[in-house]
Design a protein around this motif. Structure first.
Motif, mmCIF file in Angstrom:
data_model
loop_
_atom_site.group_PDB
_atom_site.id
_atom_site.type_symbol
_atom_site.label_atom_id
_atom_site.label_comp_id
_atom_site.label_asym_id
_atom_site.label_seq_id
_atom_site.Cartn_x
_atom_site.Cartn_y
_atom_site.Cartn_z
ATOM 1 N N GLU A 43 0.902 -1.229 0.022
ATOM 2 C CA GLU A 43 0.399 -0.281 0.204
ATOM 3 C C GLU A 43 0.549 1.178 0.060
ATOM 4 O O GLU A 43 -0.050 2.156 -0.388
ATOM 5 N N SER A 44 2.694 1.538 0.983
ATOM 6 C CA SER A 44 2.796 2.597 0.161
ATOM 7 C C SER A 44 3.012 3.094 -1.124
ATOM 8 O O SER A 44 3.463 3.836 -1.325
ATOM 9 N N ALA A 47 1.892 6.392 -1.375
ATOM 10 C CA ALA A 47 2.286 6.997 -0.203
ATOM 11 C C ALA A 47 2.226 9.106 -1.340
ATOM 12 O O ALA A 47 2.225 10.031 -0.300
ATOM 13 N N GLY A 53 -0.041 6.413 1.441
ATOM 14 C CA GLY A 53 0.068 5.599 1.618
ATOM 15 C C GLY A 53 -1.127 4.659 2.403
ATOM 16 O O GLY A 53 -0.400 3.303 2.906
ATOM 17 N N ASP A 54 -2.160 4.590 2.810
ATOM 18 C CA ASP A 54 -3.020 3.758 3.766
ATOM 19 C C ASP A 54 -4.100 3.836 2.632
ATOM 20 O O ASP A 54 -5.673 4.663 3.388
ATOM 21 N N ASP A 60 -2.654 2.948 9.397
ATOM 22 C CA ASP A 60 -0.891 2.970 8.915
ATOM 23 C C ASP A 60 -1.051 3.099 7.446
ATOM 24 O O ASP A 60 -1.685 3.025 6.653
ATOM 25 N N THR A 61 1.016 2.483 7.254
ATOM 26 C CA THR A 61 0.774 2.314 5.881
ATOM 27 C C THR A 61 2.113 1.284 5.141
ATOM 28 O O THR A 61 2.480 0.982 4.697
ATOM 29 N N THR A 62 2.218 0.216 5.921
ATOM 30 C CA THR A 62 2.806 -0.957 6.455
ATOM 31 C C THR A 62 2.104 -2.136 5.824
ATOM 32 O O THR A 62 2.932 -3.219 4.990
#
Length: 238
Positions: A43-44, A47, A53-54, A60-62
């Motif tokens: 998903e990043s 960004a 990125g979320d 989060d963006t992970t």
């Protein structure tokens, strides 16, 4: 998506080379057939766009999701429930072949914003991998694109163009109900790619029979007299 799968640095394009049973990104994936290929989509990659990125809007963006490609059938599955098992995920065709839409995240009906983000899939077969250099020179690979928007501007332009009965029937666009072909030229972040603005435009007109192309992009050549390679190409397309 009109960006180049290799040279434009657009991470929504995923190269398909790995068998599904191989340990990949620290996981072993379960697939319906051993001939299918797996990669992951982060998903990043978004960004620089509106989602920041979320992509699933969970704070989060992970996050990343497995992507399974069946080269024989030309279909794609995305592991949206993130369980490493593709057998319970929907088999999707490229959008043009069935208008299928998937979603990252889950909508909360109590809020005025749609928390889930739609996506479509796209496939490019036999892309020359020479730009990678080294052992990739002279070879080809298939790429899958996870088609998500970079910004709301395309929706804005589409509404002006072809809206039909917005706001309870009070407003139409310039050509209500016209058929829209959407092609993303910009990457997630500032700027739109040269490949999309040249080869992508040629593809729309020559291969897809698009009658009118709107390219809503800021910035002009130093002398806006049409005397540059891109402007001359557009004139020939018109």
């Amino acid at each position: 998506t009109s960006t180049d799968p290799i040279t434009d640095g657009d991470a929504t394009w995923r190269r398909m080379t790995n068998g599904p049973q191989a340990g990949y990104q620290g996981r072993t994936w379960t697939a319906p057939k051993p001939t299918q290929q797996v990669t992951v989509f982060f998903e990043s990659a978004t960004a620089g766009g509106d989602m920041g990125g979320d992509l699933n809007r969970d704070g989060d963006t992970t996050d990343f999701w497995g992507v399974l490609y069946d080269p024989a059938k030309g279909t794609v599955r995305v592991d949206l429930n993130d369980n490493g098992d593709f057998t319970d995920d929907v088999e999707m065709k490229p959008y043009k072949d069935g208008f299928q839409v998937g979603y990252f995240g889950t909508d909360n009906p109590a809020t005025p914003v749609s928390e889930r983000i739609p996506f479509v899939v796209q496939i490019r077969k036999d892309v020359p991998t020479d730009p990678y250099g080294g052992t990739w020179v002279g070879k080809k690979a298939d790429f899958v694109n996870i088609g998500v928007v970079a910004s709301e501007h395309g929706t804005h332009v589409a509404g002006i163009t072809a809206a039909n009965g917005l706001f309870g029937g009070k407003m139409n666009g310039a050509a209500p109900g016209a058929k829209i072909v959407s092609s993303r030229a910009c990457v997630f972040g500032p700027g739109c790619t040269n490949v999309a603005l040249t080869e992508g435009m040629i593809d729309l007109v020559v291969n897809h029979g698009v009658d009118i192309v709107n390219m809503s992009i800021g910035g002009l050549p130093a002398q806006n007299d049409g005397n540059n390679a891109r402007a001359r190409m557009y004139t020939r397309l018109i």
